[in-house]
Design a protein around this motif. Structure first.
Motif, PDB file in Angstrom:
ATOM      1  N   SER A 111      41.820  24.906  45.876  1.00  0.00           N
ATOM      2  CA  SER A 111      42.889  25.847  45.549  1.00  0.00           C
ATOM      3  C   SER A 111      42.300  27.031  44.788  1.00  0.00           C
ATOM      4  O   SER A 111      41.645  26.856  43.759  1.00  0.00           O
ATOM      5  N   PRO A 113      43.103  31.292  43.499  1.00  0.00           N
ATOM      6  CA  PRO A 113      44.124  32.336  43.358  1.00  0.00           C
ATOM      7  C   PRO A 113      44.172  33.195  44.622  1.00  0.00           C
ATOM      8  O   PRO A 113      43.144  33.441  45.259  1.00  0.00           O
ATOM      9  N   LYS A 114      45.354  33.640  44.966  1.00  0.00           N
ATOM     10  CA  LYS A 114      45.529  34.417  46.193  1.00  0.00           C
ATOM     11  C   LYS A 114      44.639  35.653  46.208  1.00  0.00           C
ATOM     12  O   LYS A 114      44.106  36.043  47.255  1.00  0.00           O
ATOM     13  N   TRP A 306      39.757  33.066  35.691  1.00  0.00           N
ATOM     14  CA  TRP A 306      40.869  32.775  36.599  1.00  0.00           C
ATOM     15  C   TRP A 306      41.696  31.582  36.134  1.00  0.00           C
ATOM     16  O   TRP A 306      42.750  31.290  36.715  1.00  0.00           O
ATOM     17  N   ARG A 309      46.426  32.146  32.923  1.00  0.00           N
ATOM     18  CA  ARG A 309      47.638  32.308  33.741  1.00  0.00           C
ATOM     19  C   ARG A 309      47.919  33.770  34.050  1.00  0.00           C
ATOM     20  O   ARG A 309      48.374  34.120  35.135  1.00  0.00           O
ATOM     21  N   TRP A 312      46.565  35.440  37.357  1.00  0.00           N
ATOM     22  CA  TRP A 312      47.018  35.164  38.728  1.00  0.00           C
ATOM     23  C   TRP A 312      48.523  34.952  38.884  1.00  0.00           C
ATOM     24  O   TRP A 312      49.050  35.013  39.999  1.00  0.00           O
ATOM     25  N   MET A 313      49.248  34.730  37.780  1.00  0.00           N
ATOM     26  CA  MET A 313      50.680  34.456  37.907  1.00  0.00           C
ATOM     27  C   MET A 313      51.474  35.716  38.252  1.00  0.00           C
ATOM     28  O   MET A 313      51.063  36.830  37.951  1.00  0.00           O
ATOM     29  N   ARG A 322      49.176  41.593  40.413  1.00  0.00           N
ATOM     30  CA  ARG A 322      48.165  40.574  40.120  1.00  0.00           C
ATOM     31  C   ARG A 322      46.930  40.725  41.002  1.00  0.00           C
ATOM     32  O   ARG A 322      45.872  40.191  40.684  1.00  0.00           O
ATOM     33  N   GLY A 326      43.979  40.283  38.243  1.00  0.00           N
ATOM     34  CA  GLY A 326      43.012  39.189  38.274  1.00  0.00           C
ATOM     35  C   GLY A 326      41.573  39.665  38.183  1.00  0.00           C
ATOM     36  O   GLY A 326      40.824  39.234  37.295  1.00  0.00           O
ATOM     37  N   HIS A 349      35.463  37.263  42.383  1.00  0.00           N
ATOM     38  CA  HIS A 349      36.190  38.339  43.059  1.00  0.00           C
ATOM     39  C   HIS A 349      35.259  39.506  43.380  1.00  0.00           C
ATOM     40  O   HIS A 349      34.523  39.987  42.512  1.00  0.00           O
TER      41      HIS A 349
END
Length: 382
Positions: A111, A113-114, A306, A309, A312-313, A322, A326, A349
């Motif tokens: 999993s 972060p997008k 990351w 919160r 990425w939230m 975000r 991020g 990233h």
């Protein structure tokens, strides 16, 4: 002298004679107003000579990766450390080697972060391709392969399966690699010993060796395997210089001092970054002042940013998108520790990686600062 005398008068006048020799009080002369000083036409010139310190200690250099001529298969190597001044005290001396960036690659889909997943989703099922993308597209100096599949609580993959992934990545890229474990001391020991043997001569960085391994009675085996096969080790402790020194002392019995890099823990922006900055700065200053147990390069797991919160939230509009928040979170975390003297950054990233590489390039191109330029930092208009 009069005694028992009564005098009845309507008016009494008493005259006091001056004492002989007493100076007469002069009349006060009128005080003239001070003249208004002339307005200065120029700044007073004075020579500027920066205070240059000489430190008794120096950070050891550690080399990662080995070329074919050195017994490995890497196209290039990375050398970190060697500093003999606080971080970027360019008026004293420039650092001998620029910091390096390692990009995290996972051996199984996890999993993410997008904002990160958007850039790597096509290769998440293929660690070798992920590593190739990290080098060719993101500009990684090193690749960190995180062997999450070996975690007994996830997949509990055997060491031989993990080694196969490491071999595939070594074939896919020509940069030095870092091999990360799952965090279980006993399982990591098994995996690292196997990896050390199969990658003999490649001078990989085993991440990481801990005091938990010592408690589990496996630290010596891993350290000996790393040394026997010519690898470096990452000594991990949690924001405690005394424990960092303790771990290093244990490792000295099995691993050359120039094969040890320290991970003092990275707490992200907003989650204790100031403690991380402080511990790295204290370690550097203690090392320069002669503490040999801390004279090692340092590594930051900057991807810990990351875990915040806020990185990425989905948050209210004032927090901005975000997709940008991020990478900014990761960049600020890395930049802060860059100024504290960290030598290797583990990042994810591409925007954050690109920004840090530009900053590193800019600082590395400055060279030693010149006193005449330092004196021009401040200017005043009359």
């Amino acid at each position: 002298e009069l005694e028992d005398v009564e005098i009845e008068v309507e008016e009494l006048e008493i005259q006091l004679q001056p004492v002989a020799g007493a100076p007469a009080q002069p009349l006060k002369a009128a005080v003239a107003k001070p003249a208004v000083p002339a307005k200065p036409a120029e700044i007073l010139k004075a020579p500027f000579k920066p205070l240059i310190e000489e430190y008794p200690g120096r950070i050891r250099e550690v080399k990662l990766g080995a070329t074919r001529g050195e017994g490995g298969s890497r196209g290039k190597t990375v050398i970190v450390g060697g500093e003999n001044s606080p971080s970027y005290y360019l008026f004293e001396r420039a650092p001998p080697h620029p910091p390096a960036i390692s990009v995290d690659v996972f051996d199984i889909p996890i999993s993410l972060p997008k904002a990160v997943k958007t850039y790597v989703k096509e290769v998440m099922g293929d660690p070798a391709e992920w590593a190739r993308m990290a080098v060719e597209k993101f500009g990684a100096d090193l690749v960190t392969v995180e062997l999450m599949s070996t975690d007994p609580l996830i997949k509990d993959a055997p060491p031989k399966e993990a080694v196969k992934t490491v071999e595939e990545i070594l074939q896919a890229v020509d940069v030095p690699i870092i091999v990360g474990g799952c965090g279980d001391p006993r399982k990591d020991a098994e995996v690292f010993i196997e990896v050390a043997e199969v990658t003999h001569g490649e001078r990989v960085l085993l991440s990481s060796l801990t005091l938990d391994m010592d408690e589990a009675k496996v630290l010596e085996k891993v350290a000996r395997a790393a040394s026997e096969h010519g690898h470096a080790v990452l000594a991990f402790t949690a924001l405690d210089l005394n424990r960092a020194k303790e771990l290093n002392r244990k490792l000295y019995s099995y691993v050359p001092a120039d094969s040890i890099i320290m991970d003092l823990t990275t707490a992200a922006l907003g989650y204790g970054l100031e403690y991380t900055f402080s511990i790295h700065e204290r370690a550097r200053m203690a090392a320069l002042m002669g503490d040999e147990e801390l004279q090692h390069p340092t590594l930051s797991g900057t991807t810990n940013a990351w875990a915040a919160r806020e990185a990425w939230m989905k948050l209210p509009p004032e927090w901005e998108p975000r997709e940008l928040r991020g990478p900014l979170w990761e960049t600020v975390t890395a930049l802060s520790l860059f100024l504290a003297g960290v030598d290797i950054f583990m990042m994810m990233h591409p925007y954050a990686i690109r920004t840090m590489k530009r900053i590193i390039k800019e600082f590395s191109s400055m060279g030693k600062a010149k006193p005449e330029k330092i004196s021009d930092w401040v200017s005043v208009k009359i």
